[in-house]
Design a protein around this motif. Sequence first.
Motif, PDB file in Angstrom:
ATOM      1  N   LYS A  29       0.940 -38.645  92.542  1.00 25.70           N
ATOM      2  CA  LYS A  29       2.683 -38.358  92.553  1.00 25.70           C
ATOM      3  C   LYS A  29       3.473 -39.493  92.677  1.00 25.70           C
ATOM      4  CE  LYS A  29       6.628 -35.520  92.002  1.00 25.70           C
ATOM      5  NZ  LYS A  29       5.869 -34.463  90.093  1.00 25.70           N
ATOM      6  N   LEU A  30       2.753 -39.849  93.434  1.00 22.29           N
ATOM      7  CA  LEU A  30       3.929 -40.990  93.964  1.00 22.29           C
ATOM      8  C   LEU A  30       3.763 -42.708  93.263  1.00 22.29           C
ATOM      9  CD1 LEU A  30       3.295 -41.083  98.222  1.00 22.29           C
ATOM     10  CD2 LEU A  30       5.540 -41.079  96.575  1.00 22.29           C
ATOM     11  N   ALA A  31       2.239 -42.994  92.467  1.00 23.42           N
ATOM     12  CA  ALA A  31       2.203 -43.588  91.403  1.00 23.42           C
ATOM     13  C   ALA A  31       2.826 -43.757  90.396  1.00 23.42           C
ATOM     14  CB  ALA A  31       0.137 -44.029  91.658  1.00 23.42           C
ATOM     15  N   VAL A  32       3.032 -42.364  90.148  1.00 21.34           N
ATOM     16  CA  VAL A  32       3.591 -42.745  88.342  1.00 21.34           C
ATOM     17  C   VAL A  32       5.510 -42.199  88.543  1.00 21.34           C
ATOM     18  CG1 VAL A  32       1.441 -41.304  87.941  1.00 21.34           C
ATOM     19  CG2 VAL A  32       3.203 -39.835  88.995  1.00 21.34           C
ATOM     20  N   LEU A  33       5.750 -42.326  90.009  1.00 20.60           N
ATOM     21  CA  LEU A  33       6.830 -42.959  89.962  1.00 20.60           C
ATOM     22  C   LEU A  33       7.249 -44.188  89.771  1.00 20.60           C
ATOM     23  CD1 LEU A  33       8.225 -40.809  93.494  1.00 20.60           C
ATOM     24  CD2 LEU A  33       8.171 -39.894  90.724  1.00 20.60           C
ATOM     25  N   GLU A  34       6.428 -44.994  89.601  1.00 19.10           N
ATOM     26  CA  GLU A  34       5.993 -46.478  89.723  1.00 19.10           C
ATOM     27  C   GLU A  34       5.457 -47.266  88.434  1.00 19.10           C
ATOM     28  OE1 GLU A  34       5.998 -47.945  93.452  1.00 19.10           O
ATOM     29  OE2 GLU A  34       7.044 -46.834  94.847  1.00 19.10           O
ATOM     30  N   SER A 104       5.198 -30.892  90.559  1.00 18.36           N
ATOM     31  CA  SER A 104       4.043 -31.064  91.739  1.00 18.36           C
ATOM     32  C   SER A 104       2.577 -31.256  92.604  1.00 18.36           C
ATOM     33  CB  SER A 104       5.040 -30.481  92.534  1.00 18.36           C
ATOM     34  OG  SER A 104       3.910 -28.941  92.511  1.00 18.36           O
ATOM     35  N   ALA A 105       2.468 -31.831  93.464  1.00 14.72           N
ATOM     36  CA  ALA A 105       0.742 -32.255  93.925  1.00 14.72           C
ATOM     37  C   ALA A 105       0.366 -30.700  94.786  1.00 14.72           C
ATOM     38  CB  ALA A 105       1.237 -33.681  95.720  1.00 14.72           C
ATOM     39  N   ALA A 106       1.286 -29.485  95.036  1.00 14.27           N
ATOM     40  CA  ALA A 106       0.855 -28.986  95.594  1.00 14.27           C
ATOM     41  C   ALA A 106       0.576 -28.032  94.339  1.00 14.27           C
ATOM     42  CB  ALA A 106       2.150 -27.898  96.320  1.00 14.27           C
ATOM     43  N   ASN A 107       0.838 -27.798  93.167  1.00 17.13           N
ATOM     44  CA  ASN A 107       0.323 -27.359  92.251  1.00 17.13           C
ATOM     45  C   ASN A 107      -0.532 -27.799  91.045  1.00 17.13           C
ATOM     46  OD1 ASN A 107       2.945 -25.453  91.962  1.00 17.13           O
ATOM     47  ND2 ASN A 107       3.343 -25.293  90.310  1.00 17.13           N
ATOM     48  N   GLY A 108      -0.215 -29.209  91.638  1.00 20.61           N
ATOM     49  CA  GLY A 108      -1.860 -30.242  91.038  1.00 20.61           C
ATOM     50  C   GLY A 108      -2.966 -29.471  91.472  1.00 20.61           C
ATOM     51  N   SER A 109      -2.367 -29.620  92.108  1.00 19.85           N
ATOM     52  CA  SER A 109      -4.263 -28.875  94.105  1.00 19.85           C
ATOM     53  C   SER A 109      -4.741 -27.758  93.457  1.00 19.85           C
ATOM     54  CB  SER A 109      -3.565 -29.796  95.353  1.00 19.85           C
ATOM     55  OG  SER A 109      -2.598 -29.090  95.896  1.00 19.85           O
ATOM     56  N   PHE A 163       5.844 -22.696  79.856  1.00 20.75           N
ATOM     57  CA  PHE A 163       5.064 -23.110  81.629  1.00 20.75           C
ATOM     58  C   PHE A 163       6.009 -24.631  81.236  1.00 20.75           C
ATOM     59  CE2 PHE A 163       2.574 -20.438  79.072  1.00 20.75           C
ATOM     60  CZ  PHE A 163       2.102 -19.342  80.420  1.00 20.75           C
ATOM     61  N   ASN A 164       5.867 -25.945  82.404  1.00 19.65           N
ATOM     62  CA  ASN A 164       5.421 -26.416  83.308  1.00 19.65           C
ATOM     63  C   ASN A 164       4.422 -27.361  82.315  1.00 19.65           C
ATOM     64  OD1 ASN A 164       5.425 -29.183  84.114  1.00 19.65           O
ATOM     65  ND2 ASN A 164       6.737 -28.005  86.125  1.00 19.65           N
ATOM     66  N   PRO A 165       5.172 -28.622  81.479  1.00 23.51           N
ATOM     67  CA  PRO A 165       4.277 -29.398  81.138  1.00 23.51           C
ATOM     68  C   PRO A 165       2.926 -29.639  81.345  1.00 23.51           C
ATOM     69  CG  PRO A 165       6.278 -29.996  80.575  1.00 23.51           C
ATOM     70  CD  PRO A 165       7.097 -28.356  81.232  1.00 23.51           C
ATOM     71  N   GLY A 166       3.988 -30.214  83.052  1.00 20.05           N
ATOM     72  CA  GLY A 166       3.037 -31.044  83.748  1.00 20.05           C
ATOM     73  C   GLY A 166       1.624 -30.279  84.070  1.00 20.05           C
ATOM     74  N   PHE A 274       0.037 -32.192 102.439  1.00 15.45           N
ATOM     75  CA  PHE A 274       0.983 -32.654 102.305  1.00 15.45           C
ATOM     76  C   PHE A 274       1.858 -33.626 101.157  1.00 15.45           C
ATOM     77  CE2 PHE A 274      -3.992 -35.006 103.024  1.00 15.45           C
ATOM     78  CZ  PHE A 274      -3.687 -34.853 104.702  1.00 15.45           C
ATOM     79  N   GLY A 275       1.829 -32.549 100.700  1.00 14.70           N
ATOM     80  CA  GLY A 275       3.282 -32.322  98.888  1.00 14.70           C
ATOM     81  C   GLY A 275       4.729 -31.612 100.068  1.00 14.70           C
ATOM     82  N   VAL A 276       4.029 -30.941 101.355  1.00 10.74           N
ATOM     83  CA  VAL A 276       5.004 -30.649 102.160  1.00 10.74           C
ATOM     84  C   VAL A 276       6.115 -31.710 102.998  1.00 10.74           C
ATOM     85  CG1 VAL A 276       5.991 -28.813 103.503  1.00 10.74           C
ATOM     86  CG2 VAL A 276       4.266 -28.496 101.973  1.00 10.74           C
ATOM     87  N   LEU A 277       4.788 -31.992 103.654  1.00 10.97           N
ATOM     88  CA  LEU A 277       4.587 -32.610 104.689  1.00 10.97           C
ATOM     89  C   LEU A 277       5.080 -34.498 103.975  1.00 10.97           C
ATOM     90  CD1 LEU A 277       2.861 -32.824 107.279  1.00 10.97           C
ATOM     91  CD2 LEU A 277       4.093 -31.609 107.331  1.00 10.97           C
ATOM     92  N   LEU A 278       5.132 -34.695 102.842  1.00 12.07           N
ATOM     93  CA  LEU A 278       5.135 -36.415 102.411  1.00 12.07           C
ATOM     94  C   LEU A 278       6.062 -36.269 101.385  1.00 12.07           C
ATOM     95  CD1 LEU A 278       1.529 -38.185 102.777  1.00 12.07           C
ATOM     96  CD2 LEU A 278       3.267 -37.976 104.428  1.00 12.07           C
TER      97      LEU A 278
END
Length: 324
Positions: A29-34, A104-109, A163-166, A274-278
Amino acid sequence: MMKTPGLAMTYAKLVMTTCFWGGTFVAAKLAVLEAPPFHAASFRFTLATLVLFSLVVLQWWGKGRQEPFPIPRGSRQIFGLFSLGLTGIFLYNAAFFTGLKFTSAANGSLVIAINPLVTALLSAVMLKERLRPSQVTGLVISFIGVVTVISRGSLEVLQQLSFNPGDMILLGAPLSWALYSILGKKVLGSFSPLVATAYATLFGTVLLIPAALTEELLGIGTAHFSLQGWLAILQLALLGTVLGFVWWYEGIQQIGPGRAAPFINMVPLFGCLFGVLLLGEQVTWPQLVGGILVVAGVACGTLSPSLRGTNENAQKVKPQQIKA
């Protein structure tokens, strides 16, 4: 008889492996922001390929070079390894990184947590393997859980298919991994898991790099990683791919695939945590309920008496490729 400290270390490594794999959702998630998705995936697997082949060379050298260096021979082996790179690296990560750009990272996992059961279902279709009643039950429970997550618990979303496309893109990841796992059963007859994975990452990287160049030519963007972005790529390549792979198969060799398999259920838990904390993501009730159903379904489908008994014959079984 294995000493208790050794067994405790094995369990600790398996927990850490699932922690690394849960962390890949935040790192991606962080990588695809950049960077665009294929750029991020290319950096991840270029680095992973270099490290994996270094391990292959060290393993071969450590055995005294008594056997020829493991290279694919003939079109059958080359095509087999290429198919692993196409499905488990290229297609899987196309869905993985692109999906996480929009959800979100949570949804992905939680969505990708159904990997083992999708593999079982596709194995029944393609390999005519028999589905146990517990696997069918687990598939149904997990499916309800995934629908709960991607619909956000809304009947209106289901009725309008809004639905969310992601989330929808991410559904391609378990399918790609199922194909990778099924193809891997044949390839592992000729190569060790380490060698097969090294070549899979190599072929996958060869496919990812042109896709990344295409992103740039189409004006989608290029990579501009900050320190945070590079740390995310390092986590994905070194912890999520290389170290996670090595520790996972060490665990399988020590306690068997049956006793190792349940640890997979911890991946979505770490992903959400990790999605919640980070990332400061909020856990909603549909994610909570859906996540419980997904984990329960996977547990139901994998924690059967026949699986528990496989650890006694662990050394006779070629381990199946699992999400890394």
